[in-house]
Scaffold this motif. Structure first.
Motif, mmCIF file in Angstrom:
data_model
loop_
_atom_site.group_PDB
_atom_site.id
_atom_site.type_symbol
_atom_site.label_atom_id
_atom_site.label_comp_id
_atom_site.label_asym_id
_atom_site.label_seq_id
_atom_site.Cartn_x
_atom_site.Cartn_y
_atom_site.Cartn_z
ATOM 1 N N GLU A 42 -13.576 1.175 -3.639
ATOM 2 C CA GLU A 42 -14.774 2.085 -3.092
ATOM 3 C C GLU A 42 -14.132 3.529 -2.494
ATOM 4 O OE1 GLU A 42 -15.020 0.495 1.286
ATOM 5 O OE2 GLU A 42 -16.248 -0.206 -0.127
ATOM 6 N N SER A 43 -12.820 3.697 -2.878
ATOM 7 C CA SER A 43 -12.000 5.113 -2.492
ATOM 8 C C SER A 43 -11.035 5.087 -2.993
ATOM 9 C CB SER A 43 -11.991 5.059 -0.739
ATOM 10 O OG SER A 43 -10.748 4.104 -0.485
ATOM 11 N N GLU A 44 -10.435 6.222 -3.156
ATOM 12 C CA GLU A 44 -9.073 6.596 -3.967
ATOM 13 C C GLU A 44 -7.797 5.911 -3.124
ATOM 14 O OE1 GLU A 44 -7.955 10.603 -5.045
ATOM 15 O OE2 GLU A 44 -9.877 11.426 -4.914
ATOM 16 N N GLU A 45 -8.074 5.845 -1.797
ATOM 17 C CA GLU A 45 -7.004 5.039 -1.181
ATOM 18 C C GLU A 45 -6.892 3.629 -1.414
ATOM 19 O OE1 GLU A 45 -5.614 3.864 3.734
ATOM 20 O OE2 GLU A 45 -7.121 5.217 3.049
ATOM 21 N N ASN A 46 -8.173 3.045 -1.412
ATOM 22 C CA ASN A 46 -8.170 1.588 -1.895
ATOM 23 C C ASN A 46 -7.684 1.363 -3.436
ATOM 24 O OD1 ASN A 46 -9.132 0.866 0.482
ATOM 25 N ND2 ASN A 46 -11.313 0.239 -0.331
ATOM 26 N N ILE A 47 -7.997 2.418 -4.285
ATOM 27 C CA ILE A 47 -7.792 2.255 -5.624
ATOM 28 C C ILE A 47 -6.010 2.484 -5.697
ATOM 29 C CG2 ILE A 47 -7.391 3.496 -7.926
ATOM 30 C CD1 ILE A 47 -10.338 4.335 -7.324
ATOM 31 N N GLY A 48 -5.422 3.093 -5.034
ATOM 32 C CA GLY A 48 -4.010 3.343 -4.642
ATOM 33 C C GLY A 48 -3.465 1.987 -4.309
ATOM 34 N N GLN A 49 -4.006 1.192 -3.182
ATOM 35 C CA GLN A 49 -3.689 0.045 -2.715
ATOM 36 C C GLN A 49 -3.663 -1.179 -3.630
ATOM 37 O OE1 GLN A 49 -6.128 -0.668 0.927
ATOM 38 N NE2 GLN A 49 -4.930 0.810 2.192
ATOM 39 N N ARG A 50 -4.731 -1.169 -4.528
ATOM 40 C CA ARG A 50 -5.022 -2.334 -5.639
ATOM 41 C C ARG A 50 -3.801 -1.889 -6.417
ATOM 42 N NH1 ARG A 50 -9.316 -5.197 -6.135
ATOM 43 N NH2 ARG A 50 -9.220 -4.829 -8.358
ATOM 44 N N ARG A 51 -3.280 -0.577 -6.993
ATOM 45 C CA ARG A 51 -2.625 -0.464 -7.933
ATOM 46 C C ARG A 51 -1.004 -1.198 -7.293
ATOM 47 N NH1 ARG A 51 -4.384 5.527 -9.771
ATOM 48 N NH2 ARG A 51 -5.965 4.939 -10.969
#
Length: 82
Positions: A42-51
């Motif tokens: 849901e956010s760029e931060e979460n996308i970075g964490q998922r990656r």
């Protein structure tokens, strides 16, 4: 016994440690899977964490393959020592 010599007992000891290590690495793979499942995109931060979780999980999967190869090697050595 020469300190560099392998015996059935030393090989079995190696295998014991390798099997414990394999369980640990497999648990790490599952841990990162759980983190992925619990981190929404849901956010760029979460996308970075998922990656990062995906990268770490991929690395753990590589460790699993290496340890499985080591287990196979030492099981072969154990069979030859009969």
């Amino acid at each position: 016994m020469n300190k560099d010599e392998e015996t059935r007992v030393t090989i079995q000891a190696r295998l014991k440690i390798l099997h414990k290590s394999l369980v640990s690495e497999e648990n790490s793979v599952q841990y990162y899977q759980t983190l992925l499942e619990n981190t929404p995109e849901e956010s760029e931060e979460n996308i970075g964490q998922r990656r990062m979780y995906e990268d770490l999980q991929r690395e753990e999967k590589n460790h699993v393959k290496v340890i499985q190869g080591m287990i196979q090697h030492w099981e072969d050595q154990l069979e030859k020592s009969k």
